[in-house]
Design an enzyme around this catalytic site. Structure first.
Site, short mmCIF file in Angstrom:
data_model
loop_
_atom_site.label_atom_id
_atom_site.label_comp_id
_atom_site.label_asym_id
_atom_site.label_seq_id
_atom_site.Cartn_x
_atom_site.Cartn_y
_atom_site.Cartn_z
N CYS A 96 12.27 3.05 -1.80
CA CYS A 96 11.54 3.88 -0.83
C CYS A 96 12.43 4.88 -0.11
O CYS A 96 11.96 5.91 0.38
CB CYS A 96 10.84 3.01 0.20
SG CYS A 96 9.82 1.75 -0.55
N HIS A 110 8.15 7.80 5.23
CA HIS A 110 7.76 7.24 3.94
C HIS A 110 6.41 6.55 4.13
O HIS A 110 6.19 5.86 5.12
CB HIS A 110 8.82 6.24 3.47
CG HIS A 110 8.30 5.28 2.44
ND1 HIS A 110 7.74 5.72 1.26
CD2 HIS A 110 8.23 3.92 2.43
CE1 HIS A 110 7.35 4.65 0.57
NE2 HIS A 110 7.64 3.57 1.26
N ASN A 141 1.12 4.11 -1.59
CA ASN A 141 2.58 4.17 -1.43
C ASN A 141 3.19 4.61 -2.76
O ASN A 141 3.12 3.88 -3.75
CB ASN A 141 3.07 2.78 -1.01
CG ASN A 141 4.58 2.68 -0.85
OD1 ASN A 141 5.32 3.56 -1.29
ND2 ASN A 141 5.03 1.61 -0.23
O1 UT7 Z 1 7.52 0.72 1.03
C1 UT7 Z 1 7.66 -0.57 1.55
C2 UT7 Z 1 6.70 -1.40 0.77
N1 UT7 Z 1 5.96 -2.38 1.42
C3 UT7 Z 1 5.39 -2.35 2.65
O2 UT7 Z 1 5.56 -1.50 3.45
C4 UT7 Z 1 4.49 -3.49 2.98
C5 UT7 Z 1 4.67 -4.02 4.36
N2 UT7 Z 1 3.74 -5.10 4.58
C6 UT7 Z 1 2.43 -4.89 4.71
O3 UT7 Z 1 2.00 -3.78 4.68
C7 UT7 Z 1 1.54 -6.07 4.89
O4 UT7 Z 1 2.32 -7.24 5.03
C8 UT7 Z 1 0.49 -6.24 3.76
C9 UT7 Z 1 -0.50 -5.10 3.82
C10 UT7 Z 1 1.17 -6.22 2.41
C11 UT7 Z 1 -0.24 -7.54 3.93
O5 UT7 Z 1 -0.85 -7.60 5.19
P1 UT7 Z 1 -0.68 -8.93 6.09
O6 UT7 Z 1 -1.50 -8.69 7.29
O7 UT7 Z 1 0.78 -9.16 6.27
O8 UT7 Z 1 -1.36 -10.03 5.19
P2 UT7 Z 1 -0.72 -11.36 4.60
O9 UT7 Z 1 0.25 -11.06 3.51
O10 UT7 Z 1 -0.28 -12.23 5.70
O11 UT7 Z 1 -2.01 -12.00 3.94
C12 UT7 Z 1 -3.15 -12.35 4.71
C13 UT7 Z 1 -4.19 -12.94 3.76
C14 UT7 Z 1 -3.62 -14.05 2.87
O12 UT7 Z 1 -4.63 -15.02 2.71
P3 UT7 Z 1 -4.63 -16.37 3.59
O13 UT7 Z 1 -3.31 -17.03 3.30
O14 UT7 Z 1 -4.74 -15.91 5.02
O15 UT7 Z 1 -5.81 -17.10 3.09
C15 UT7 Z 1 -3.38 -13.36 1.55
O16 UT7 Z 1 -3.46 -14.23 0.46
O17 UT7 Z 1 -4.66 -11.91 2.89
C16 UT7 Z 1 -4.54 -12.37 1.52
N3 UT7 Z 1 -4.31 -11.22 0.67
C17 UT7 Z 1 -5.30 -10.45 0.22
N4 UT7 Z 1 -6.63 -10.51 0.39
C18 UT7 Z 1 -7.37 -9.56 -0.18
C19 UT7 Z 1 -3.12 -10.73 0.22
N5 UT7 Z 1 -3.36 -9.63 -0.52
C20 UT7 Z 1 -4.69 -9.43 -0.54
C21 UT7 Z 1 -5.53 -8.47 -1.13
N6 UT7 Z 1 -6.86 -8.57 -0.91
N7 UT7 Z 1 -5.06 -7.44 -1.85
#
Ligand code: UT7
Length: 332
Positions: free
Chosen positions: A113, A259, A289
């Site tokens: 990134c 970014h 992204n």
């Molecule tokens: O360039 C750098 C690259 N990356 C980033 O910048 C990413 C930075 N992180 C984020 O943007 C966030 O952490 C995410 C958007 C990736 C995830 O959001 P979050 O609020 O941190 O969610 P989480 O990973 O804690 O997941 C919450 C729930 C989980 O289910 P349970 O355990 O609560 O039942 C996941 O399994 O959401 C679930 N989940 C999804 N649900 C629907 C994970 N991915 C998905 C999905 N659709 N695509």
């Protein structure tokens, strides 16, 4: 005094739009989840047979035209990507071949990134030291080839998109005019495994096997919460480092181009710096992204829309895999 400046910008994204609803048809996700957590509505994916280099060629041609350069004016190429067409050689030589520039040096930067900002800093240094007068800097990604398009890949597959951005960087001697002012590059390898694609890699032998397909290590792994937690600290920190270096405050910046990691990260950074929303540019809703391509795509769009104009004080900032984070301050 030799300085450098951005002489022209270009970008290109594939025509194929993939909406959140399209993803929800192949994996357990929803438009609401993706939009609420990331701000992304759609992204672009390439058709079969179209490579990251192909996208880069289009972006580069646009940047060359905006700068008023012929391809033959390019003296060096720096290509940032985490999704190269081949394991090796890098995309830089492939772009050089497509632009018809045999003999011109080409270098790949593997900094994910932050790849574009790191690349821009290298171009600036080469020009300042008198090694070159005109360098083409490109960020391009074809994520769609490597994402896991099923339930097991849903935490990363919904984030990334394909695209390319390019800038022409040339020499200037005007210390008050358009110029790259400073670069601030950081890394913390203790977090290397928090956002990575492990395979194929020579850290394991054999470096490619059927197991790596089964265990998912040939697809992106991300500890999303750890990335998020670090990003919302490092982005404002490195932007302030750039401003402090010039004795500037956030209200003196005309435009910040972060970014495009996640709209929630961008919003948090905007709030922490006390900036008005319109000064912090975003296109993540349309393109997702695009990693190394995201900053040059936003910049190129903003130049075409007159959102960024000559003389504006612009801060580019990035955070991502490594972890790495970086900023460039420039007078556009
Ligand atoms: O360039 C750098 C690259 N990356 C980033 O910048 C990413 C930075 N992180 C984020 O943007 C966030 O952490 C995410 C958007 C990736 C995830 O959001 P979050 O609020 O941190 O969610 P989480 O990973 O804690 O997941 C919450 C729930 C989980 O289910 P349970 O355990 O609560 O039942 C996941 O399994 O959401 C679930 N989940 C999804 N649900 C629907 C994970 N991915 C998905 C999905 N659709 N695509």
């Amino acid at each position: 005094m030799r300085l450098s400046r951005i002489a022209g910008t270009g970008h290109f994204v594939p025509a194929r739009v993939v909406t959140n609803h399209d993803l929800a048809a192949v994996m357990d996700t929803s438009d609401e989840w993706i939009l609420e957590r990331t701000g992304i509505r759609e992204r672009r994916f390439t058709e079969d047979g179209v490579t990251g280099t192909d996208l880069a060629v289009e972006a580069s041609r646009q940047a060359l035209s905006e700068a008023g350069w012929e391809a033959g004016d390019v003296q060096f190429i720096i290509f940032a990507t985490l999704s190269p067409d081949m394991y090796f050689p890098g995309n830089g030589v492939l772009l050089q071949r497509e632009l018809g520039l045999p003999g011109v040096g080409a270098m790949d930067v593997r900094n994910q990134c932050t790849g574009f900002v790191y690349s821009l800093s290298a171009a600036d240094a080469y020009i300042r030291m008198g090694m070159y007068d005109r360098i083409l800097v490109v960020g391009a990604e074809r994520h769609s080839a490597g994402l896991r398009m099923d339930d097991r890949g849903r935490d990363t597959a919904v984030l990334f998109g394909d695209g390319a951005g390019a800038v022409c960087v040339d020499v200037t001697t005007d210390p008050e005019g358009s110029r790259l002012i400073s670069h601030h590059l950081h890394a913390d390898g203790r977090f290397a495994e928090e956002l990575c694609i492990k395979s194929p890699g020579a850290g394991r032998k054999p470096w490619l096997s059927a197991d790596m397909v089964d265990d998912g290590s040939s697809h992106p792994f991300m500890n999303g919460r750890e990335v998020f937690r670090n990003a919302v600290t490092r982005f404002p920190e490195v932007i302030m480092e750039a401003l402090d270096g010039q004795g500037l405050t956030p209200d003196q910046v005309d435009v910040v181009i972060p970014h495009q990691a996640n709209q929630r990260i961008t919003d948090a950074v905007t709030k922490r710096l006390g900036l008005p929303r319109e000064k912090v540019l975003s296109n993540i809703e349309r393109f997702g992204n695009t990693t190394a391509a995201s900053i040059p795509i936003v910049l190129s769009e903003a130049v075409k829309a007159d959102t960024v104009q000559r003389g504006d004080l612009v801060c580019l900032a990035a955070f991502g895999s490594g972890f790495t984070w970086a900023a460039t301050l420039m007078r556009y």
